[in-house]
Scaffold this motif. Structure first.
Motif, PDB file in Angstrom:
ATOM      1  N   ASP A   1      -5.414  10.590  -3.301  1.00  9.67           N
ATOM      2  CA  ASP A   1      -4.088  10.139  -3.749  1.00  9.67           C
ATOM      3  C   ASP A   1      -4.145   8.819  -4.518  1.00  9.67           C
ATOM      4  O   ASP A   1      -3.159   8.095  -4.580  1.00  9.67           O
ATOM      5  N   ASP A   2      -5.308   8.490  -5.090  1.00  9.16           N
ATOM      6  CA  ASP A   2      -5.433   7.233  -5.841  1.00  9.16           C
ATOM      7  C   ASP A   2      -4.821   7.346  -7.234  1.00  9.16           C
ATOM      8  O   ASP A   2      -4.219   6.404  -7.728  1.00  9.16           O
ATOM      9  N   TYR A   3      -5.034   8.469  -7.891  1.00  7.70           N
ATOM     10  CA  TYR A   3      -4.596   8.687  -9.284  1.00  7.70           C
ATOM     11  C   TYR A   3      -5.086   7.581 -10.222  1.00  7.70           C
ATOM     12  O   TYR A   3      -4.393   7.164 -11.138  1.00  7.70           O
ATOM     13  N   GLU A   4      -6.301   7.117  -9.950  1.00  7.64           N
ATOM     14  CA  GLU A   4      -7.011   6.259 -10.896  1.00  7.64           C
ATOM     15  C   GLU A   4      -7.956   7.156 -11.690  1.00  7.64           C
ATOM     16  O   GLU A   4      -8.270   8.277 -11.263  1.00  7.64           O
ATOM     17  N   LEU A   5      -8.416   6.660 -12.834  1.00 10.69           N
ATOM     18  CA  LEU A   5      -9.390   7.419 -13.622  1.00 10.69           C
ATOM     19  C   LEU A   5     -10.791   6.930 -13.303  1.00 10.69           C
ATOM     20  O   LEU A   5     -11.021   5.720 -13.211  1.00 10.69           O
ATOM     21  N   VAL A   6     -11.724   7.846 -13.119  1.00 10.33           N
ATOM     22  CA  VAL A   6     -13.140   7.489 -13.078  1.00 10.33           C
ATOM     23  C   VAL A   6     -13.761   8.154 -14.301  1.00 10.33           C
ATOM     24  O   VAL A   6     -13.483   9.313 -14.593  1.00 10.33           O
ATOM     25  N   PHE A   7     -14.552   7.359 -15.058  1.00 10.50           N
ATOM     26  CA  PHE A   7     -15.039   7.875 -16.351  1.00 10.50           C
ATOM     27  C   PHE A   7     -16.403   7.287 -16.670  1.00 10.50           C
ATOM     28  O   PHE A   7     -16.804   6.263 -16.103  1.00 10.50           O
ATOM     29  N   THR A   8     -17.104   7.958 -17.572  1.00  8.97           N
ATOM     30  CA  THR A   8     -18.440   7.509 -17.969  1.00  8.97           C
ATOM     31  C   THR A   8     -18.426   7.150 -19.446  1.00  8.97           C
ATOM     32  O   THR A   8     -17.723   7.774 -20.250  1.00  8.97           O
ATOM     33  N   VAL A   9     -19.195   6.113 -19.773  1.00 14.55           N
ATOM     34  CA  VAL A   9     -19.300   5.662 -21.178  1.00 14.55           C
ATOM     35  C   VAL A   9     -20.758   5.350 -21.478  1.00 14.55           C
ATOM     36  O   VAL A   9     -21.528   5.012 -20.569  1.00 14.55           O
TER      37      VAL A   9
ATOM     38  N   VAL B   1       0.829  -1.207   0.000  1.00 15.65           N
ATOM     39  CA  VAL B   1       0.000   0.000   0.000  1.00 15.65           C
ATOM     40  C   VAL B   1       0.871   1.267   0.000  1.00 15.65           C
ATOM     41  O   VAL B   1       0.476   2.302  -0.543  1.00 15.65           O
ATOM     42  N   ARG B   2       2.059   1.153   0.554  1.00 16.10           N
ATOM     43  CA  ARG B   2       2.983   2.279   0.546  1.00 16.10           C
ATOM     44  C   ARG B   2       3.424   2.616  -0.888  1.00 16.10           C
ATOM     45  O   ARG B   2       3.606   3.777  -1.244  1.00 16.10           O
ATOM     46  N   LEU B   3       3.564   1.576  -1.699  1.00 13.46           N
ATOM     47  CA  LEU B   3       3.917   1.772  -3.102  1.00 13.46           C
ATOM     48  C   LEU B   3       2.806   2.552  -3.815  1.00 13.46           C
ATOM     49  O   LEU B   3       3.065   3.434  -4.633  1.00 13.46           O
ATOM     50  N   ALA B   4       1.554   2.216  -3.480  1.00 10.23           N
ATOM     51  CA  ALA B   4       0.423   2.939  -4.082  1.00 10.23           C
ATOM     52  C   ALA B   4       0.463   4.421  -3.697  1.00 10.23           C
ATOM     53  O   ALA B   4       0.193   5.299  -4.522  1.00 10.23           O
ATOM     54  N   LEU B   5       0.825   4.710  -2.444  1.00 10.26           N
ATOM     55  CA  LEU B   5       0.883   6.100  -1.971  1.00 10.26           C
ATOM     56  C   LEU B   5       2.067   6.850  -2.578  1.00 10.26           C
ATOM     57  O   LEU B   5       1.929   7.996  -3.016  1.00 10.26           O
ATOM     58  N   GLU B   6       3.227   6.194  -2.611  1.00  6.90           N
ATOM     59  CA  GLU B   6       4.450   6.922  -2.958  1.00  6.90           C
ATOM     60  C   GLU B   6       4.813   6.824  -4.444  1.00  6.90           C
ATOM     61  O   GLU B   6       5.605   7.620  -4.929  1.00  6.90           O
ATOM     62  N   CYS B   7       4.255   5.838  -5.134  1.00 10.37           N
ATOM     63  CA  CYS B   7       4.654   5.587  -6.528  1.00 10.37           C
ATOM     64  C   CYS B   7       3.445   5.336  -7.423  1.00 10.37           C
ATOM     65  O   CYS B   7       3.348   4.277  -8.043  1.00 10.37           O
ATOM     66  N   PRO B   8       2.507   6.268  -7.506  1.00  9.89           N
ATOM     67  CA  PRO B   8       1.298   6.011  -8.300  1.00  9.89           C
ATOM     68  C   PRO B   8       1.604   5.884  -9.794  1.00  9.89           C
ATOM     69  O   PRO B   8       2.572   6.463 -10.282  1.00  9.89           O
ATOM     70  N   THR B   9       0.777   5.106 -10.489  1.00  9.12           N
ATOM     71  CA  THR B   9       0.923   4.901 -11.940  1.00  9.12           C
ATOM     72  C   THR B   9      -0.074   5.780 -12.680  1.00  9.12           C
ATOM     73  O   THR B   9      -1.279   5.569 -12.546  1.00  9.12           O
ATOM     74  N   PRO B  10       0.397   6.760 -13.448  1.00  5.26           N
ATOM     75  CA  PRO B  10      -0.568   7.561 -14.225  1.00  5.26           C
ATOM     76  C   PRO B  10      -1.152   6.705 -15.344  1.00  5.26           C
ATOM     77  O   PRO B  10      -0.415   5.998 -16.025  1.00  5.26           O
ATOM     78  N   ARG B  11      -2.461   6.769 -15.542  1.00  2.00           N
ATOM     79  CA  ARG B  11      -3.158   5.873 -16.487  1.00  2.00           C
ATOM     80  C   ARG B  11      -3.213   6.475 -17.888  1.00  2.00           C
ATOM     81  O   ARG B  11      -4.302   6.668 -18.466  1.00  2.00           O
ATOM     82  N   LEU B  12      -2.019   6.780 -18.422  1.00  2.00           N
ATOM     83  CA  LEU B  12      -1.955   7.476 -19.709  1.00  2.00           C
ATOM     84  C   LEU B  12      -2.527   6.671 -20.863  1.00  2.00           C
ATOM     85  O   LEU B  12      -3.249   7.201 -21.703  1.00  2.00           O
TER      86      LEU B  12
ATOM     87  N   ALA C   1     -17.161  11.488 -20.214  1.00  2.00           N
ATOM     88  CA  ALA C   1     -16.532  12.366 -19.225  1.00  2.00           C
ATOM     89  C   ALA C   1     -15.471  11.564 -18.482  1.00  2.00           C
ATOM     90  O   ALA C   1     -15.550  10.333 -18.435  1.00  2.00           O
ATOM     91  N   ALA C   2     -14.474  12.262 -17.944  1.00  2.00           N
ATOM     92  CA  ALA C   2     -13.433  11.574 -17.175  1.00  2.00           C
ATOM     93  C   ALA C   2     -12.779  12.546 -16.207  1.00  2.00           C
ATOM     94  O   ALA C   2     -12.783  13.761 -16.430  1.00  2.00           O
ATOM     95  N   ILE C   3     -12.205  11.978 -15.130  1.00  2.00           N
ATOM     96  CA  ILE C   3     -11.449  12.768 -14.148  1.00  2.00           C
ATOM     97  C   ILE C   3     -10.483  11.807 -13.461  1.00  2.00           C
ATOM     98  O   ILE C   3     -10.740  10.596 -13.446  1.00  2.00           O
ATOM     99  N   ASP C   4      -9.375  12.308 -12.938  1.00  2.00           N
ATOM    100  CA  ASP C   4      -8.531  11.431 -12.130  1.00  2.00           C
ATOM    101  C   ASP C   4      -8.848  11.674 -10.654  1.00  2.00           C
ATOM    102  O   ASP C   4      -9.251  12.770 -10.262  1.00  2.00           O
ATOM    103  N   ILE C   5      -8.696  10.616  -9.863  1.00  2.00           N
ATOM    104  CA  ILE C   5      -9.077  10.697  -8.449  1.00  2.00           C
ATOM    105  C   ILE C   5      -7.869  11.121  -7.633  1.00  2.00           C
ATOM    106  O   ILE C   5      -6.972  10.312  -7.374  1.00  2.00           O
ATOM    107  N   SER C   6      -7.816  12.391  -7.268  1.00  2.00           N
ATOM    108  CA  SER C   6      -6.715  12.862  -6.440  1.00  2.00           C
ATOM    109  C   SER C   6      -7.193  13.169  -5.019  1.00  2.00           C
ATOM    110  O   SER C   6      -6.450  13.014  -4.065  1.00  2.00           O
ATOM    111  N   ASP C   7      -8.442  13.567  -4.855  1.00  2.00           N
ATOM    112  CA  ASP C   7      -8.946  13.945  -3.528  1.00  2.00           C
ATOM    113  C   ASP C   7      -9.913  12.940  -2.932  1.00  2.00           C
ATOM    114  O   ASP C   7     -10.370  13.112  -1.805  1.00  2.00           O
ATOM    115  N   GLY C   8     -10.280  11.913  -3.678  1.00  2.00           N
ATOM    116  CA  GLY C   8     -11.254  10.920  -3.201  1.00  2.00           C
ATOM    117  C   GLY C   8     -12.402  10.794  -4.185  1.00  2.00           C
ATOM    118  O   GLY C   8     -12.776  11.770  -4.836  1.00  2.00           O
ATOM    119  N   LEU C   9     -12.958   9.593  -4.290  1.00  2.00           N
ATOM    120  CA  LEU C   9     -13.995   9.315  -5.285  1.00  2.00           C
ATOM    121  C   LEU C   9     -15.214  10.234  -5.133  1.00  2.00           C
ATOM    122  O   LEU C   9     -15.732  10.759  -6.124  1.00  2.00           O
TER     123      LEU C   9
END
Ligand code: ADP
Ligand code: MG
Length: 314
Positions: free
Chosen positions: A257-265, A181-192, A204-212
């Protein structure tokens, strides 16, 4: 070690394709791609606020760029370059070597060269500005979600927050669980790659930096719609799944601090095929009634009393 020697040694690398002039002149000079638009975003990391002074500098270098690339990913943009404004308390060779290694490794991997910046003495503070491109009219925005669209999210949510709670002493985790979990906090993967694959598909899309809750909330407000999200469907790691229901909820809904994408389709889109190797999960649906409803397995609203992170809210 003077300022210019420091820049030359740790941050100046040969300019790559698409960069006419990189570090070393008054401005960087970049060649725009015909038919594209520039996408520009800045994110600042402040010691004590966004990271602990003890964090591995190589991971910090990675994260400083990763959180910015995540904004480009959310817009479906292709990275073109970035600048780095850096305030350092003192010249610290080992710190600078680690920091620039982490930063420039991700830059190379993402084909996003460092093209300029600023370096001053002062309390440790990092500000990255990224420049990306997307074909005219194809940038993914927050404002396009429509009634009946499906809501999807990449990866797992909540691990970064779980790591933070471990640092705060609120939970105890075993060595390998903590490392994960520390890796998730300190080394996030941008979903390019995912972001680019969603161009022309996601509404629509946004990245989750502050919480879902907060970040999906931005999409709902910008799109003038509401949503229903099933708590049980929120993707979580095996480590988070072992925690109490209360803590899981907090980490999943308001973690940050998730840096996952949430998006609609549009309904029925083959998202898994588009996403390729990136894990994606369907979590809910867009509704006309404004607001975000988190529901349990029976479809009943969950009274969670949570909200996302905000720097100026008590
Ligand atoms: P100026 O005084 O013209 O603004 P500086 O003396 O601040 O320029 O910087 C000299 C050169 O080094 C510029 O090309 C600038 O973009 C670059 N630079 C400064 N700091 C950094 C940094 N931390 N990373 C990358 N490039 C940097
Ligand atoms: Mg100048």
């Amino acid at each position: 070690m003077g300022e210019f020697e420091l820049i030359r040694r740790f941050f100046q690398r040969p300019a790559g394709a698409g960069v006419d002039v990189g570090v070393g002149d008054d401005c960087a000079v970049l060649a725009p791609t015909r038919g594209s638009r520039w996408l520009v975003s800045s994110d600042m990391l402040v010691e004590g606020r966004h990271f602990l002074s003890t964090v591995d500098p190589q991971r910090l270098g990675h994260k400083a760029l990763a959180v910015n690339l995540s904004d480009l990913a959310a817009c479906g943009a292709t990275p073109r370059g970035f600048t780095l404004a850096l305030a350092l308390p003192r010249y610290d060779e080992a710190w600078l070597a680690g920091f620039s290694r982490g930063l420039l490794a991700l830059a190379e991997q993402s084909e996003c060269p460092l093209v300029g910046g600023d370096t001053t003495q002062g309390p440790l503070n990092l500000c990255v500005t990224v420049f990306g491109e997307a074909p005219n009219g194809q940038a993914l925005l927050r404002s396009g979600a429509r009634l009946g669209d499906e809501i999807w999210v990449s990866g797992w949510l909540g691990d970064a927050r779980l790591a933070l709670e471990m640092f705060r002493g609120r939970v105890t985790l075993g060595g390998t669980d903590f490392d994960a979990v520390r890796l998730a906090l300190e080394c996030p993967t941008p979903r390019l790659e995912l972001g680019r694959a969603l161009r022309g598909v996601a509404t629509a899309a946004i990245d989750i930096s502050d919480g879902l809750l907060g970040d999906l909330g931005h999409v709902l407000r910008a799109s003038r719609v509401g949503a229903r999200v099933r708590l049980d469907d929120l993707p979580r790691s095996p480590v988070l799944a072992q925690q109490t229901q209360l803590l899981q909820r907090e980490c999943l809904l308001a973690g940050g601090d998730d840096y996952e994408l949430v998006f609609t389709v549009p309904p029925g889109t083959d998202v898994a095929a588009l996403a390729g190797a990136t894990p994606v999960t369907r979590i809910g649906v867009i509704e006309s009634e404004p607001g975000l409803r988190v529901v349990d397995a029976a479809g009943e609203p969950v009274a969670h009393g949570l909200r996302s992170f905000d720097h100026f809210m008590p």
